[in-house]
Design a protein around this motif. Structure first.
Motif, short mmCIF file in Angstrom:
data_model
loop_
_atom_site.label_atom_id
_atom_site.label_comp_id
_atom_site.label_asym_id
_atom_site.label_seq_id
_atom_site.Cartn_x
_atom_site.Cartn_y
_atom_site.Cartn_z
N UNK A 159 25.52 -13.78 2.63
CA UNK A 159 26.98 -13.53 3.31
C UNK A 159 27.67 -14.74 3.07
N UNK A 160 28.96 -14.23 3.28
CA UNK A 160 30.14 -15.34 2.94
C UNK A 160 30.83 -15.41 1.68
N UNK A 161 31.61 -16.28 1.48
CA UNK A 161 32.41 -16.24 0.35
C UNK A 161 32.20 -17.56 -0.60
N UNK A 162 31.32 -18.50 0.07
CA UNK A 162 31.18 -19.62 -0.88
C UNK A 162 30.04 -19.65 -1.87
N UNK A 163 29.28 -18.42 -1.93
CA UNK A 163 28.15 -18.40 -2.92
C UNK A 163 28.36 -18.85 -4.04
N UNK A 164 29.34 -18.41 -4.68
CA UNK A 164 29.51 -18.77 -6.08
C UNK A 164 29.68 -20.13 -6.51
N UNK A 165 30.03 -20.92 -5.63
CA UNK A 165 30.19 -22.51 -5.76
C UNK A 165 28.84 -23.38 -5.52
N UNK A 166 27.90 -22.76 -5.30
CA UNK A 166 26.57 -23.46 -5.19
C UNK A 166 25.43 -23.19 -6.10
N UNK A 167 24.78 -24.15 -6.35
CA UNK A 167 23.42 -23.76 -7.16
C UNK A 167 22.42 -23.18 -5.98
N UNK A 168 21.84 -22.32 -6.44
CA UNK A 168 20.61 -21.32 -5.68
C UNK A 168 19.36 -21.69 -6.22
N UNK A 169 18.54 -21.59 -5.44
CA UNK A 169 17.04 -21.54 -5.86
C UNK A 169 15.89 -20.33 -5.04
N UNK A 170 14.81 -20.20 -5.62
CA UNK A 170 14.02 -19.38 -5.10
C UNK A 170 12.90 -20.41 -4.64
N UNK A 171 12.08 -20.00 -3.71
CA UNK A 171 10.97 -20.92 -3.13
C UNK A 171 9.93 -19.78 -2.65
N UNK A 172 8.84 -20.49 -2.64
CA UNK A 172 7.72 -19.58 -2.07
C UNK A 172 6.83 -20.45 -1.50
N UNK A 173 6.17 -19.82 -0.21
CA UNK A 173 5.18 -20.23 0.75
C UNK A 173 4.02 -19.53 0.56
N UNK A 174 2.77 -19.82 0.21
CA UNK A 174 1.52 -19.41 0.02
C UNK A 174 1.04 -19.39 1.63
N UNK A 175 0.13 -18.58 1.92
CA UNK A 175 -0.47 -18.89 3.24
C UNK A 175 -1.18 -20.18 3.49
N UNK A 176 -0.68 -20.82 4.46
CA UNK A 176 -1.60 -22.07 4.63
C UNK A 176 -0.85 -23.38 3.93
N UNK A 177 0.12 -23.08 3.13
CA UNK A 177 0.51 -24.10 2.24
C UNK A 177 2.21 -24.26 2.47
N UNK A 178 2.54 -25.50 1.91
CA UNK A 178 3.93 -25.91 2.28
C UNK A 178 4.86 -24.81 1.21
N UNK A 179 6.19 -24.83 1.59
CA UNK A 179 7.15 -23.98 0.90
C UNK A 179 7.29 -24.97 -0.31
#
Length: 114
Positions: free
Chosen positions: A24-44
């Motif tokens: 949401x919001x209009x500032x999205x286009x000015x930022x780098x974005x990342x995908x993260x994942x967190x497996x069961x029992x592990x860190x993100x």
């Protein structure tokens, strides 16, 4: 800013999924974005990054299998995942990169299993 990830599900090894994350919001286009994942029992962990102009970086374990992209007009970042492996099973999240994280959304669960 609110982040809403979707597109997860159950897939067999070798299969594909496409994840989406809408911000949401209009500032999205000015930022780098990342995908993260967190497996069961592990860190993100960080999986992939896309800069505001489309440059991409991947962690070694997903190189050649995952593709991150974005549509700034839709405030959305995508993760195309192919050749999925059981070790890709995790809850996947998106968030901003290189600055203080925005509030984490609920993520979307990807389960790779036969």
């Amino acid at each position: 800013v609110q982040l809403q990830a979707s597109g997860g599900g159950l897939v067999q090894p070798g299969g594909s999924l496409r994840l989406s994350c809408a911000a949401s919001g209009s500032i999205f286009s000015t930022y780098a974005m990342g995908w993260y994942r967190q497996a069961p029992g592990k860190q993100r962990d960080l999986v992939a990054t896309i800069t505001h102009v489309g440059g991409t970086i991947y962690t070694d374990s997903v190189k050649g299998r995952f593709t991150i992209s974005r549509d700034n007009a839709k405030n959305t970042v995508y993760l195309q995942m192919s050749s999925l492996k059981p070790e890709d099973t995790a809850v996947y999240y998106c968030n901003v990169r290189f600055t203080r994280p925005w509030p984490w959304g609920q993520g979307t669960l990807v389960t790779v299993s036969s």
